[in-house]
Design a protein around this motif. Structure first.
Motif, PDB file in Angstrom:
ATOM      1  N   ALA A 139      40.474  88.903  51.081  1.00  0.00           N
ATOM      2  CA  ALA A 139      39.995  88.252  49.968  1.00  0.00           C
ATOM      3  C   ALA A 139      41.153  88.129  48.958  1.00  0.00           C
ATOM      4  O   ALA A 139      40.796  87.320  48.630  1.00  0.00           O
ATOM      5  N   SER A 140      42.210  89.118  48.877  1.00  0.00           N
ATOM      6  CA  SER A 140      43.574  88.917  48.711  1.00  0.00           C
ATOM      7  C   SER A 140      44.316  87.722  48.614  1.00  0.00           C
ATOM      8  O   SER A 140      44.929  87.115  47.893  1.00  0.00           O
ATOM      9  N   THR A 141      43.638  87.245  49.568  1.00  0.00           N
ATOM     10  CA  THR A 141      44.959  85.757  50.349  1.00  0.00           C
ATOM     11  C   THR A 141      43.967  84.384  48.830  1.00  0.00           C
ATOM     12  O   THR A 141      44.366  83.317  48.607  1.00  0.00           O
ATOM     13  N   LEU A 142      42.462  84.690  49.130  1.00  0.00           N
ATOM     14  CA  LEU A 142      42.170  83.744  47.710  1.00  0.00           C
ATOM     15  C   LEU A 142      42.126  83.518  46.447  1.00  0.00           C
ATOM     16  O   LEU A 142      42.606  82.478  46.277  1.00  0.00           O
TER      17      LEU A 142
ATOM     18  N   LEU B 137      29.082  82.649  46.775  1.00  0.00           N
ATOM     19  CA  LEU B 137      28.592  81.917  47.655  1.00  0.00           C
ATOM     20  C   LEU B 137      28.969  81.787  48.634  1.00  0.00           C
ATOM     21  O   LEU B 137      27.824  81.025  49.274  1.00  0.00           O
ATOM     22  N   ASN B 138      29.345  82.495  49.701  1.00  0.00           N
ATOM     23  CA  ASN B 138      29.501  83.150  50.566  1.00  0.00           C
ATOM     24  C   ASN B 138      29.403  84.194  51.513  1.00  0.00           C
ATOM     25  O   ASN B 138      29.138  84.978  52.680  1.00  0.00           O
ATOM     26  N   GLY B 139      28.569  84.755  49.959  1.00  0.00           N
ATOM     27  CA  GLY B 139      27.510  86.148  50.355  1.00  0.00           C
ATOM     28  C   GLY B 139      28.425  87.269  50.722  1.00  0.00           C
ATOM     29  O   GLY B 139      27.817  88.211  51.282  1.00  0.00           O
ATOM     30  N   VAL B 140      29.568  87.025  50.085  1.00  0.00           N
ATOM     31  CA  VAL B 140      30.269  88.191  50.351  1.00  0.00           C
ATOM     32  C   VAL B 140      30.015  88.993  49.301  1.00  0.00           C
ATOM     33  O   VAL B 140      30.521  90.278  49.125  1.00  0.00           O
ATOM     34  N   VAL B 141      29.749  89.182  47.864  1.00  0.00           N
ATOM     35  CA  VAL B 141      29.979  89.472  46.410  1.00  0.00           C
ATOM     36  C   VAL B 141      28.748  89.369  46.322  1.00  0.00           C
ATOM     37  O   VAL B 141      28.206  88.197  46.580  1.00  0.00           O
TER      38      VAL B 141
ATOM     39  N   ALA C 251      28.321  89.783  40.500  1.00  0.00           N
ATOM     40  CA  ALA C 251      30.139  91.290  40.731  1.00  0.00           C
ATOM     41  C   ALA C 251      30.867  90.353  40.090  1.00  0.00           C
ATOM     42  O   ALA C 251      30.810  89.733  38.953  1.00  0.00           O
ATOM     43  N   VAL C 252      31.571  91.568  39.491  1.00  0.00           N
ATOM     44  CA  VAL C 252      33.055  91.671  38.539  1.00  0.00           C
ATOM     45  C   VAL C 252      34.530  92.031  39.536  1.00  0.00           C
ATOM     46  O   VAL C 252      34.472  93.394  39.772  1.00  0.00           O
ATOM     47  N   LEU C 253      35.385  90.911  39.559  1.00  0.00           N
ATOM     48  CA  LEU C 253      36.404  91.478  40.527  1.00  0.00           C
ATOM     49  C   LEU C 253      37.412  91.451  39.458  1.00  0.00           C
ATOM     50  O   LEU C 253      37.383  91.230  38.608  1.00  0.00           O
ATOM     51  N   ASP C 254      38.487  92.707  39.882  1.00  0.00           N
ATOM     52  CA  ASP C 254      39.799  93.351  39.912  1.00  0.00           C
ATOM     53  C   ASP C 254      41.006  93.587  40.624  1.00  0.00           C
ATOM     54  O   ASP C 254      40.070  93.352  41.859  1.00  0.00           O
ATOM     55  N   ALA C 255      41.699  93.331  40.235  1.00  0.00           N
ATOM     56  CA  ALA C 255      42.533  94.871  41.577  1.00  0.00           C
ATOM     57  C   ALA C 255      42.230  95.414  42.996  1.00  0.00           C
ATOM     58  O   ALA C 255      41.663  94.956  43.653  1.00  0.00           O
ATOM     59  N   LYS C 256      41.039  96.686  41.669  1.00  0.00           N
ATOM     60  CA  LYS C 256      40.858  97.526  42.993  1.00  0.00           C
ATOM     61  C   LYS C 256      39.305  96.910  43.697  1.00  0.00           C
ATOM     62  O   LYS C 256      38.982  96.752  45.303  1.00  0.00           O
ATOM     63  N   THR C 257      39.044  95.879  43.382  1.00  0.00           N
ATOM     64  CA  THR C 257      37.591  96.022  43.559  1.00  0.00           C
ATOM     65  C   THR C 257      38.074  95.203  44.901  1.00  0.00           C
ATOM     66  O   THR C 257      37.388  94.274  45.673  1.00  0.00           O
TER      67      THR C 257
ATOM     68  N   ILE D   3      37.586  94.298  49.446  1.00  0.00           N
ATOM     69  CA  ILE D   3      36.526  93.843  50.219  1.00  0.00           C
ATOM     70  C   ILE D   3      37.092  93.664  51.431  1.00  0.00           C
ATOM     71  O   ILE D   3      38.017  93.275  51.650  1.00  0.00           O
ATOM     72  N   ARG D   4      36.241  93.674  52.570  1.00  0.00           N
ATOM     73  CA  ARG D   4      36.269  93.754  53.647  1.00  0.00           C
ATOM     74  C   ARG D   4      35.637  92.593  54.265  1.00  0.00           C
ATOM     75  O   ARG D   4      34.704  92.065  53.839  1.00  0.00           O
ATOM     76  N   MET D   5      36.326  90.987  54.833  1.00  0.00           N
ATOM     77  CA  MET D   5      35.809  89.864  54.492  1.00  0.00           C
ATOM     78  C   MET D   5      34.807  90.034  56.461  1.00  0.00           C
ATOM     79  O   MET D   5      35.520  90.352  57.098  1.00  0.00           O
ATOM     80  N   PRO D   6      34.301  89.795  56.348  1.00  0.00           N
ATOM     81  CA  PRO D   6      33.207  88.657  57.870  1.00  0.00           C
ATOM     82  C   PRO D   6      34.363  88.684  58.649  1.00  0.00           C
ATOM     83  O   PRO D   6      33.518  89.321  59.615  1.00  0.00           O
ATOM     84  N   ASN D   7      35.882  87.630  58.724  1.00  0.00           N
ATOM     85  CA  ASN D   7      35.878  87.708  59.923  1.00  0.00           C
ATOM     86  C   ASN D   7      37.301  88.914  59.704  1.00  0.00           C
ATOM     87  O   ASN D   7      38.178  87.387  60.223  1.00  0.00           O
TER      88      ASN D   7
END
Length: 181
Positions: free
Chosen positions: A110-113, A144-148, A152-158, A162-166
């Motif tokens: 997710a960090s790559t996104l 949109l991808n069902g990951v969160v 959800a509210v994202l910040d550096a920690k959250t 995240i563990r991506m499906p792939n």
């Protein structure tokens, strides 16, 4: 994806360009060395483990608004593609004859996104979004991808958690000169 080899090549290219600029300035009286501030402006990479994520946060709700204003023209209203790549869907298709590679089906981190959006989007004005808007758009795309979830509210920690499906869908490179992390 930002792999260590890519980052090393980019760094080597930057050093080479700076060396050439310094030589051009010295020999031809043109150009100048980049200032530390100019270099810092481009030293914004985010590690796949979330290292170097900036402060700030963004919600799926805010991301929906920013996406509709800044991203939907190219990526479609729901990230289904258009002029730009499709961003959502495709789960379960990678082993098929027509795999659909999206953030949710293909990307391992997710960090790559966050890194990509902050660095390169929107295409007509890269690096113009605030950190808060980049977190928000990341949250929206991940939703949109069902990951969160939608709240959800994202910040550096959250985001880093995240563990991506792939995540485990890639194999390590066996070459001895490649550093697999």
């Amino acid at each position: 994806m930002a792999r260590p080899e890519w980052k090393a090549a980019l760094l080597a290219s930057a050093i080479g360009a700076l060396t050439l600029a310094a030589q051009a300035e010295e020999h031809y009286g043109i150009g100048r060395a980049a200032t530390p501030e100019e270099i810092a402006g481009w030293n914004i990479d985010i590690g796949r483990d979330g290292s170097n994520l900036p402060s700030g946060s963004g919600s799926v709700e805010r991301g929906r608004v920013v996406f509709s204003e800044q991203c939907a023209t190219c990526h479609g209203a729901d990230g289904q593609g258009g002029l730009g790549d499709r961003l959502a869907g495709g789960q379960g298709t990678l082993a098929s004859l027509k795999p659909i590679r999206t953030v949710g089906s293909y990307w391992p981190y997710a960090s790559t996104l966050f890194d990509y959006i902050r660095r390169a989007m929107p295409q007509n004005a890269p690096q113009s979004l605030s950190n808060e808007d980049v977190y928000a758009v990341s949250a929206y795309i991940l939703n949109l991808n069902g990951v969160v979830p939608a709240d959800a509210v994202l910040d550096a920690k959250t985001l880093a958690a995240i563990r991506m499906p792939n995540r485990d869908g890639f194999v390590t490179d066996p070459r001895p000169d490649v550093h697999n992390h």
